[in-house]
Enzyme design. Structure first.
Site, short mmCIF file in Angstrom:
data_model
loop_
_atom_site.label_atom_id
_atom_site.label_comp_id
_atom_site.label_asym_id
_atom_site.label_seq_id
_atom_site.Cartn_x
_atom_site.Cartn_y
_atom_site.Cartn_z
CB ALA A 1 -119.56 -17.48 -78.98
N PRO B 177 -122.40 -24.11 -71.13
CG PRO B 177 -123.67 -25.23 -69.46
CD PRO B 177 -122.48 -25.30 -70.38
CB ILE C 243 -118.76 -19.81 -72.79
CG1 ILE C 243 -117.95 -19.93 -71.49
CG2 ILE C 243 -118.31 -18.90 -73.78
CD1 ILE C 243 -116.50 -20.90 -71.81
N GLY D 254 -121.19 -12.98 -83.66
CA GLY D 254 -120.71 -12.29 -84.44
C GLY D 254 -119.81 -13.17 -85.44
CG ASN E 277 -116.43 -2.75 -87.81
OD1 ASN E 277 -117.46 -2.50 -87.99
ND2 ASN E 277 -115.94 -3.61 -87.16
CB CYS E 278 -119.71 -0.72 -91.88
SG CYS E 278 -120.19 -2.19 -90.99
P1 FAD Z 1 -115.49 -7.23 -84.51
O1 FAD Z 1 -116.36 -6.16 -84.93
O2 FAD Z 1 -114.46 -7.46 -85.41
O3 FAD Z 1 -114.99 -6.96 -83.13
C1 FAD Z 1 -114.13 -8.09 -82.52
C2 FAD Z 1 -113.36 -7.04 -81.87
O4 FAD Z 1 -112.70 -8.05 -80.92
C3 FAD Z 1 -112.02 -6.81 -82.63
O5 FAD Z 1 -111.81 -5.37 -82.30
C4 FAD Z 1 -110.86 -7.25 -81.81
O6 FAD Z 1 -109.72 -6.44 -81.64
C5 FAD Z 1 -111.22 -7.88 -80.74
N1 FAD Z 1 -110.70 -9.23 -80.22
C6 FAD Z 1 -110.40 -10.28 -81.18
N2 FAD Z 1 -109.61 -11.03 -80.24
C7 FAD Z 1 -109.58 -10.55 -79.06
C8 FAD Z 1 -109.01 -11.03 -77.73
N3 FAD Z 1 -108.62 -12.36 -77.68
N4 FAD Z 1 -109.05 -10.17 -76.55
C9 FAD Z 1 -109.63 -8.95 -76.54
N5 FAD Z 1 -110.02 -8.56 -77.75
C10 FAD Z 1 -110.24 -9.25 -78.88
N6 FAD Z 1 -120.82 -5.53 -92.43
C11 FAD Z 1 -122.26 -5.33 -93.03
O7 FAD Z 1 -122.97 -5.87 -92.77
N7 FAD Z 1 -121.95 -4.17 -93.81
C12 FAD Z 1 -120.94 -3.37 -94.32
O8 FAD Z 1 -121.14 -2.67 -95.02
C13 FAD Z 1 -119.61 -3.85 -93.60
N8 FAD Z 1 -118.60 -3.14 -93.82
C14 FAD Z 1 -117.22 -3.59 -93.40
C15 FAD Z 1 -116.28 -2.75 -93.86
C16 FAD Z 1 -114.92 -3.31 -93.25
C17 FAD Z 1 -113.87 -2.44 -93.82
C18 FAD Z 1 -115.09 -4.16 -92.38
C19 FAD Z 1 -113.63 -4.73 -91.92
C20 FAD Z 1 -116.08 -5.16 -92.02
C21 FAD Z 1 -117.41 -4.61 -92.45
N9 FAD Z 1 -118.47 -5.23 -92.13
C22 FAD Z 1 -119.70 -4.87 -92.76
C23 FAD Z 1 -118.26 -6.60 -91.53
C24 FAD Z 1 -118.76 -6.30 -89.89
O9 FAD Z 1 -117.90 -5.10 -89.66
C25 FAD Z 1 -118.59 -7.35 -89.01
O10 FAD Z 1 -119.48 -8.40 -89.46
C26 FAD Z 1 -118.74 -6.96 -87.61
O11 FAD Z 1 -118.04 -5.91 -87.13
C27 FAD Z 1 -118.47 -8.24 -86.75
O12 FAD Z 1 -118.76 -7.96 -85.49
P2 FAD Z 1 -117.89 -8.68 -84.23
O13 FAD Z 1 -118.26 -8.19 -83.05
O14 FAD Z 1 -117.87 -10.25 -84.57
O15 FAD Z 1 -116.32 -8.51 -84.64
#
Ligand code: FAD
Length: 550
Positions: free
Chosen positions: A280, A276, A278, A282, A42-43
């Site tokens: 979480a 306990p 579950i 990100g 995503n980054c």
């Molecule tokens: P995500 O990576 O968003 O993954 C969550 C996933 O869960 C999603 O694909 C979603 O579809 C899925 N989901 C949600 N709810 C459900 C459900 N109920 N059932 C099934 N699936 C579900 N961070 C940096 O540190 N440096 C950067 O340069 C940077 N650049 C970025 C650029 C962009 C354009 C974006 C959008 C983000 C950027 N980030 C950056 C932030 C970083 O990408 C996020 O902090 C990181 O991806 C978070 O990880 P995550 O697993 O919590 O969520």
């Protein structure tokens, strides 16, 4: 054998899955992802929009198939987890392709659903030419629209990391770009005067800034959109919304997990929720700020990955703790790099921390080696513990290295004295024998030991101009003539010793130069001659930058 379910298949989810597998070959692991893709970069999304990353497939780090064959993880894409039954230990899942809903039981559950872009409740927000950027589909939509609608202009609402990365990449894609930001500054992680370094640079690039201006309404206007702001209107071909994210935690609503007021999932140091079984990780979780020890939500990839590894460890019986997020972040905007770590001054003062600050303007490498460019550094430190609390740097090269060293210093609880002792790599193309990090430490030590007393850019306009204090600018006459602070007289540093007798020792002296280095020497001369002296930290240069908009 345990049965472990993971919700979300990108940063946190995919990392948790691979760590779980490496720790236990026999567990049953199922990873649900609502979208079509898992583990994508995503980054990297903004950089494919401009073509800087030309190949779309380079952003797809893993596929469901490669994940299955390499890690023996049952990956279910197009699968949305709707709810959790914590009593029966099962989740309800909807197959988004067939609309079938089924249940899946678990021994342990990891939630990594991330955070969704905030959509303000205003008229026109759902128009076809209004976009957000979170995933591959969003990226494809933006790229396709630019091409098919022959987009020439774009407005971005939100001056945070994603907004600025989009500004750079849309400009690189040949668009005329405007940034709209409700607060008076871009990049909320920076203090206002450091953000001015960014404003100055961005405006030089020809990107229009509308600061202190909120989005009110969006209306179609032929092929274009009319964007109404709290102060004025714009007409653009497309609008990108990047005003922040909110945790995507609707699925836990009825699960009885402890949530904060924003819907963020509250976890302990093991990344365990109030249930306990579950865990979480990100963007969806509330963690502890490493510096302040207060609850925070910091949507960054590094913390998400670390938390996922820790959750997997604990599930597999390894006692592993997450000790907080310090918000280390970096961004490139064309040739400029801006990085920050730890807390800023806004936070330090709101928490009444006994802090002080210093500003430096130093070359990234030896001035005599070609290509030397200066960087603007601000460091916040605790006056009692002498520990570094936060740093902000804006410059061109070597910014990442210095901010990373300072991030380590914060994590290690280093004091100015220890930072001064750090032996960092040096040869002229890379640094100076006194690296900017060492220089910062020397200045902090000087402040902490009273060898220098500073005053700051925001104090300047409050200084009396009635002759009751002495205001001296120690730059060369030519520099002084090109511009100086009202009321400051010019005594170039090299003439100070001979002219010292002109000065009244009974009066406090305030000295300034371009960056604060020559005036430090002047202050030391004056102090050792019995004067009470204050030095302008960051110098005339920072004063001018900070006052750009005043
Ligand atoms: P995500 O990576 O968003 O993954 C969550 C996933 O869960 C999603 O694909 C979603 O579809 C899925 N989901 C949600 N709810 C459900 C459900 N109920 N059932 C099934 N699936 C579900 N961070 C940096 O540190 N440096 C950067 O340069 C940077 N650049 C970025 C650029 C962009 C354009 C974006 C959008 C983000 C950027 N980030 C950056 C932030 C970083 O990408 C996020 O902090 C990181 O991806 C978070 O990880 P995550 O697993 O919590 O969520």
């Amino acid at each position: 054998m345990k049965k472990i379910l993971i919700v979300g298949g990108v940063a946190g989810g995919a990392t948790a899955a691979t760590r779980l597998r490496r720790l236990d070959e026999h567990d049953k692991i199922i990873m649900f992802e609502r979208g079509k893709y898992i583990s994508f970069a995503n980054c990297g999304l903004p950089y494919h929009i401009s073509g800087v990353i030309p190949r779309r497939e380079d952003l797809l780090l893993q596929t469901a198939e490669s994940f299955r064959s390499r890690y023996n993880v049952d990956v279910r894409t197009h699968s949305e987890v709707l709810s959790i039954d914590t009593e029966l230990k099962k989740v309800d899942v909807k197959n988004l392709l067939t609309s079938e809903i089924y249940s899946e039981s678990y021994d342990k559950l990891i939630l990594a659903p991330g955070a969704a872009p905030i959509m303000p409740a205003i008229e026109g927000i759902n128009l076809d030419n209004v976009f957000t950027l979170r995933n591959i589909d969003d990226m494809d939509r933006i790229k396709q629209y630019i091409k098919t609608a022959q987009v020439k202009t774009a407005a971005i609402v939100g001056g945070g990391f994603i907004g600025l990365e989009m500004a750079e990449n849309l400009k690189k894609a040949g668009l005329k770009v405007s940034i709209i930001e409700m607060s008076n500054q871009l990049m909320a992680v920076l203090d206002a005067e450091m953000a001015e370094e960014v404003h100055k640079y961005i405006e030089q690039l020809g990107i229009a800034l509308y600061l202190g201006n909120g989005l009110k309404k969006v209306e179609p206007n032929g092929e274009k959109i009319k964007i109404s702001l709290s102060n004025g209107t714009l007409e653009e071909d497309m609008l990108i919304l990047a005003i922040g994210v909110k945790p995507e935690t609707a699925l836990v609503k009825n699960a009885g997990l402890n949530l904060n007021e924003r819907g963020g999932i509250i976890v302990n140091k093991h990344m365990q929720t109030s249930d306990p079984d579950i865990y979480a990780v990100g963007d969806a979780v509330q963690v502890m700020d490493f510096v302040t020890k207060k609850p925070v939500m910091v949507p960054l990839a590094g913390p998400a990955n670390k938390q996922a590894r820790i959750a997997a460890d604990n599930i597999c019986g390894i006692n592993s703790e997450y000790n907080g997020t310090q918000g280390s972040a970096i961004i490139k905007i064309f040739d400029m790099t801006i990085a920050a770590t730890g807390i800023n001054e806004k936070t330090a003062s709101s928490l009444s921390i006994n802090y002080d600050k210093i500003y430096l303007w130093l070359n990234a490498h030896a001035a005599y080696y070609p290509g030397a460019k200066a960087m603007s550094i601000k460091i916040i430190f605790d006056k009692t513990s002498e520990k570094i609390l936060g740093a902000q740097i804006a410059g061109f090269n070597g910014v990442d290295k210095r901010c990373d060293v300072l991030a380590v210093a914060i994590r290690a609880g280093m004091r100015a004295k220890e930072l001064a002792e750090l032996e960092l790599c040096y040869s002229p193309p890379y640094s100076s024998a006194k690296d900017p990090v060492n220089m910062a430490a020397y200045v902090m030590e000087n402040v902490l030991t009273g060898k220098i007393k500073n005053f700051h850019w925001h104090d300047v306009d409050t200084l009396p101009k009635d002759g009751s204090v002495i205001l001296i600018d120690v730059r060369e006459a030519l520099e002084y003539e090109e511009g100086h602070i009202d009321g400051f007289i010019n005594i170039p540093l090299d003439t100070l010793r001979e002219r010292i007798k002109e000065l009244d020792k009974e009066k406090t002296v305030y000295v300034n130069c371009h960056s604060g280095i020559r005036s430090y020497t002047a202050a030391r001369i004056l102090m050792q001659n019995g004067f009470n002296v204050f030095n302008l930290s960051g110098g005339y240069r920072l004063y001018k930058v900070a006052k750009l908009r005043v």
